[in-house]
Design a protein around this motif. Structure first.
Motif, PDB file in Angstrom:
ATOM      1  N   LEU A 327      -0.459  51.692 -26.417  1.00  0.00           N
ATOM      2  CA  LEU A 327       0.188  50.373 -26.571  1.00  0.00           C
ATOM      3  C   LEU A 327       0.607  49.807 -25.228  1.00  0.00           C
ATOM      4  N   THR A 328       1.052  50.669 -24.312  1.00  0.00           N
ATOM      5  CA  THR A 328       1.433  50.192 -22.980  1.00  0.00           C
ATOM      6  C   THR A 328       0.223  49.640 -22.242  1.00  0.00           C
ATOM      7  N   GLU A 329      -0.907  50.364 -22.348  1.00  0.00           N
ATOM      8  CA  GLU A 329      -2.131  49.882 -21.725  1.00  0.00           C
ATOM      9  C   GLU A 329      -2.612  48.595 -22.390  1.00  0.00           C
ATOM     10  N   ALA A 330      -2.479  48.518 -23.725  1.00  0.00           N
ATOM     11  CA  ALA A 330      -2.870  47.304 -24.432  1.00  0.00           C
ATOM     12  C   ALA A 330      -2.019  46.124 -23.986  1.00  0.00           C
ATOM     13  N   ALA A 331      -0.712  46.341 -23.794  1.00  0.00           N
ATOM     14  CA  ALA A 331       0.174  45.268 -23.331  1.00  0.00           C
ATOM     15  C   ALA A 331      -0.241  44.791 -21.944  1.00  0.00           C
ATOM     16  N   ARG A 332      -0.612  45.738 -21.077  1.00  0.00           N
ATOM     17  CA  ARG A 332      -1.063  45.343 -19.731  1.00  0.00           C
ATOM     18  C   ARG A 332      -2.335  44.514 -19.804  1.00  0.00           C
ATOM     19  N   LEU A 333      -3.282  44.938 -20.654  1.00  0.00           N
ATOM     20  CA  LEU A 333      -4.545  44.206 -20.773  1.00  0.00           C
ATOM     21  C   LEU A 333      -4.332  42.830 -21.385  1.00  0.00           C
ATOM     22  N   LEU A 334      -3.446  42.740 -22.367  1.00  0.00           N
ATOM     23  CA  LEU A 334      -3.157  41.437 -22.960  1.00  0.00           C
ATOM     24  C   LEU A 334      -2.581  40.474 -21.942  1.00  0.00           C
ATOM     25  N   ALA A 335      -1.745  40.988 -21.047  1.00  0.00           N
ATOM     26  CA  ALA A 335      -1.101  40.131 -20.043  1.00  0.00           C
ATOM     27  C   ALA A 335      -2.060  39.731 -18.930  1.00  0.00           C
ATOM     28  N   GLU A 336      -3.052  40.596 -18.651  1.00  0.00           N
ATOM     29  CA  GLU A 336      -3.904  40.361 -17.483  1.00  0.00           C
ATOM     30  C   GLU A 336      -5.287  39.812 -17.829  1.00  0.00           C
ATOM     31  N   LYS A 337      -5.781  40.087 -19.027  1.00  0.00           N
ATOM     32  CA  LYS A 337      -7.142  39.680 -19.372  1.00  0.00           C
ATOM     33  C   LYS A 337      -7.143  38.671 -20.513  1.00  0.00           C
ATOM     34  N   ASP A 338      -7.124  37.400 -20.143  1.00  0.00           N
ATOM     35  CA  ASP A 338      -7.099  36.341 -21.156  1.00  0.00           C
ATOM     36  C   ASP A 338      -8.411  36.247 -21.925  1.00  0.00           C
ATOM     37  N   ALA A 339      -9.506  36.637 -21.304  1.00  0.00           N
ATOM     38  CA  ALA A 339     -10.806  36.478 -21.947  1.00  0.00           C
ATOM     39  C   ALA A 339     -11.036  37.507 -23.051  1.00  0.00           C
ATOM     40  N   ALA A 340     -10.390  38.654 -22.969  1.00  0.00           N
ATOM     41  CA  ALA A 340     -10.597  39.710 -23.950  1.00  0.00           C
ATOM     42  C   ALA A 340      -9.870  39.379 -25.246  1.00  0.00           C
ATOM     43  N   THR A 341     -10.533  39.615 -26.379  1.00  0.00           N
ATOM     44  CA  THR A 341      -9.897  39.376 -27.670  1.00  0.00           C
ATOM     45  C   THR A 341      -8.968  40.533 -28.007  1.00  0.00           C
ATOM     46  N   VAL A 342      -8.115  40.315 -28.995  1.00  0.00           N
ATOM     47  CA  VAL A 342      -7.198  41.371 -29.436  1.00  0.00           C
ATOM     48  C   VAL A 342      -7.986  42.565 -29.958  1.00  0.00           C
ATOM     49  N   ALA A 343      -9.043  42.291 -30.699  1.00  0.00           N
ATOM     50  CA  ALA A 343      -9.856  43.381 -31.249  1.00  0.00           C
ATOM     51  C   ALA A 343     -10.495  44.200 -30.132  1.00  0.00           C
ATOM     52  N   GLU A 344     -11.023  43.517 -29.112  1.00  0.00           N
ATOM     53  CA  GLU A 344     -11.652  44.226 -27.990  1.00  0.00           C
ATOM     54  C   GLU A 344     -10.653  45.125 -27.276  1.00  0.00           C
ATOM     55  N   ILE A 345      -9.449  44.623 -27.091  1.00  0.00           N
ATOM     56  CA  ILE A 345      -8.417  45.423 -26.422  1.00  0.00           C
ATOM     57  C   ILE A 345      -7.998  46.597 -27.297  1.00  0.00           C
ATOM     58  N   ALA A 346      -7.886  46.370 -28.604  1.00  0.00           N
ATOM     59  CA  ALA A 346      -7.520  47.446 -29.521  1.00  0.00           C
ATOM     60  C   ALA A 346      -8.549  48.574 -29.454  1.00  0.00           C
ATOM     61  N   TYR A 347      -9.845  48.217 -29.474  1.00  0.00           N
ATOM     62  CA  TYR A 347     -10.892  49.234 -29.417  1.00  0.00           C
ATOM     63  C   TYR A 347     -10.893  49.948 -28.067  1.00  0.00           C
ATOM     64  N   SER A 348     -10.596  49.176 -27.000  1.00  0.00           N
ATOM     65  CA  SER A 348     -10.671  49.766 -25.654  1.00  0.00           C
ATOM     66  C   SER A 348      -9.586  50.798 -25.391  1.00  0.00           C
ATOM     67  N   VAL A 349      -8.498  50.731 -26.135  1.00  0.00           N
ATOM     68  CA  VAL A 349      -7.408  51.701 -25.914  1.00  0.00           C
ATOM     69  C   VAL A 349      -7.390  52.788 -26.989  1.00  0.00           C
ATOM     70  N   GLY A 350      -8.410  52.818 -27.854  1.00  0.00           N
ATOM     71  CA  GLY A 350      -8.527  53.939 -28.779  1.00  0.00           C
ATOM     72  C   GLY A 350      -8.197  53.665 -30.222  1.00  0.00           C
ATOM     73  N   TYR A 351      -8.002  52.386 -30.602  1.00  0.00           N
ATOM     74  CA  TYR A 351      -7.713  52.068 -32.005  1.00  0.00           C
ATOM     75  C   TYR A 351      -8.963  51.517 -32.678  1.00  0.00           C
ATOM     76  N   GLY A 352      -9.380  52.177 -33.733  1.00  0.00           N
ATOM     77  CA  GLY A 352     -10.554  51.719 -34.458  1.00  0.00           C
ATOM     78  C   GLY A 352     -10.217  50.717 -35.550  1.00  0.00           C
ATOM     79  N   ASN A 353      -8.942  50.580 -35.871  1.00  0.00           N
ATOM     80  CA  ASN A 353      -8.490  49.668 -36.928  1.00  0.00           C
ATOM     81  C   ASN A 353      -7.567  48.619 -36.306  1.00  0.00           C
ATOM     82  N   VAL A 354      -8.032  47.377 -36.274  1.00  0.00           N
ATOM     83  CA  VAL A 354      -7.260  46.314 -35.615  1.00  0.00           C
ATOM     84  C   VAL A 354      -5.962  46.031 -36.358  1.00  0.00           C
ATOM     85  N   SER A 355      -5.967  46.063 -37.685  1.00  0.00           N
ATOM     86  CA  SER A 355      -4.741  45.810 -38.461  1.00  0.00           C
ATOM     87  C   SER A 355      -3.678  46.861 -38.148  1.00  0.00           C
ATOM     88  N   TYR A 356      -4.136  48.123 -38.043  1.00  0.00           N
ATOM     89  CA  TYR A 356      -3.201  49.207 -37.715  1.00  0.00           C
ATOM     90  C   TYR A 356      -2.651  49.016 -36.300  1.00  0.00           C
TER      91      TYR A 356
END
Length: 378
Positions: A327-356
């Motif tokens: 989640l900390t890495e996801a927060a960093r990516l959300l703040a720094e990478k505007d082009a990446a979608t939420v789903a892409e960031i979720a998958y990139s940090v190890g979550y296979g379920n976006v709702s979770y």
């Protein structure tokens, strides 16, 4: 956010208290009540006058607090008539029309000896008839009973009736029953066809009040409450946004040690098992298949040792530490990478379920990933 909620609660409570006080004042002011007795204190000056035909004798007695009249209806006349008239006056004592359109009822305390059925009429200026001056006035009437014991009678001013002969004389359609009370010349109380004939009778009126509602106060109340609560809602939205941004920044600041988790995990440790555990999690955190069993298998450290190391090193269980890193890495990516979608960031940090991922992220940061990204924008 706790401080914001306290401030919002205090503001809501104060505004609610002020709204209730304002509502109480406006509601009280909206109820209109005008008493025509005593005469000298009446806001609508009036003078008692008598009206009768040849088939009756009539005597009126006016006091400050009461109005009494005595009469005797003749048996020899087909339609004897008597009435006490309360004629409205201006400051100079001249007849005037008054606006009673804000009043919906009239209440009077009355007693009769003997028991009687009386009529109450409002004489209002119509202005539509041109045959004769008196035909410009419509007599709006109703009937009520009174007894030897004084009682309170309330009459609905919105359901008065106009005699049919008046429509015939002024050549108006009977369907035009609607009327206005904005030009009332007088109020009369008189006998009816059921009044006793050939018997000395007395009517005493001990009070007369006009009652109604002034809806302007209710409109004012609605306007003021709309402005007040609309302003409060706008303030609440802005303050919540500001508090959310401050809270997110605070949590980011608090999580700075975890942003550098790789450096932390790669620092030399005297305990080789501890080093192995931290290095493995640091390198494999983005693997959706990473779990406690795989850590145990790949490091050769037993399950209890893994949890003890993470608890003593960072104060987390395995799953808690893994989620914190992700989640900390996801927060960093959300703040720094505007082009990446939420789903892409979720998958990139190890979550296979976006709702979770969204659920865990909101529990951690108090807002959704999209709201977090918006709050981090300068």
């Amino acid at each position: 956010m706790h401080e914001f909620y306290k401030k919002a609660f205090r503001g809501c409570f104060c505004l609610l208290a002020a709204s209730l006080a304002l509502a109480y004042i406006c509601l009280r002011q909206s109820y209109l009540q005008v008493s025509l007795f005593p005469v000298q204190d009446s806001p609508l000056p009036w003078q008692a006058q008598s009206s009768w035909n040849v088939g009756a004798t009539f005597h009126i007695h006016q006091a400050q607090q009461r109005l009494r009249y005595d009469f005797n209806l003749s048996k020899t006349v087909e339609h004897p008539f008597v009435a006490a008239e309360l004629s409205f006056l201006d400051r100079k004592g001249k007849p005037v029309h008054v606006d009673l359109s804000r009043y919906s009822s009239i209440a009077l305390r009355v007693k009769c000896a003997p028991a009687n059925t009386l009529s109450l009429s409002l004489i209002t200026f119509e202005g539509g008839a041109k045959s004769a001056d008196y035909l410009n006035y419509r007599a709006l009437s109703t009937y009520f009973s009174c007894h030897e014991q004084e009682s309170r009678v309330e009459i609905d001013l919105t359901r008065l009736e106009t005699p049919q002969w008046w429509f015939q004389v002024v050549n108006l359609d009977l369907s035009r029953q609607a009327y206005k009370l904005d030009k009332v010349a007088k109020i009369t109380v008189g006998n009816s066809l059921q009044s006793p004939v050939g018997v000395p009778s007395q009517v005493e009126i001990g009070g007369l009040e006009l009652e109604g509602r002034d809806h302007r106060y209710l409109v004012l109340l609605g306007g003021l409450l709309s402005i007040a609560w609309g302003g409060f809602a706008l303030w609440l939205f802005r303050q919540h946004t500001r508090a959310l941004i401050d809270d997110v920044k605070g949590k980011l600041q608090k999580d700075l040690p975890f942003v550098a988790y790789k450096q932390l995990s790669l620092e030399p440790h005297r305990d080789k098992e501890k080093t192995a555990i931290l290095q493995l999690i640091a390198n494999k955190y983005a693997d959706a298949e990473l779990d406690l069993e795989s850590v145990v298998e790949q490091t050769g450290v037993n399950r209890n040792k893994v949890n003890d190391v993470l608890k003593s090193e960072l104060g987390f269980t395995f799953s808690g530490y893994l989620n914190k890193l992700r989640l900390t890495e996801a927060a960093r990516l959300l703040a720094e990478k505007d082009a990446a979608t939420v789903a892409e960031i979720a998958y990139s940090v190890g979550y296979g379920n976006v709702s979770y991922f969204n659920k865990l992220f909101k529990e951690e940061y108090g807002c959704t990933p999209k709201a977090f990204r918006s709050a981090c924008k300068p």
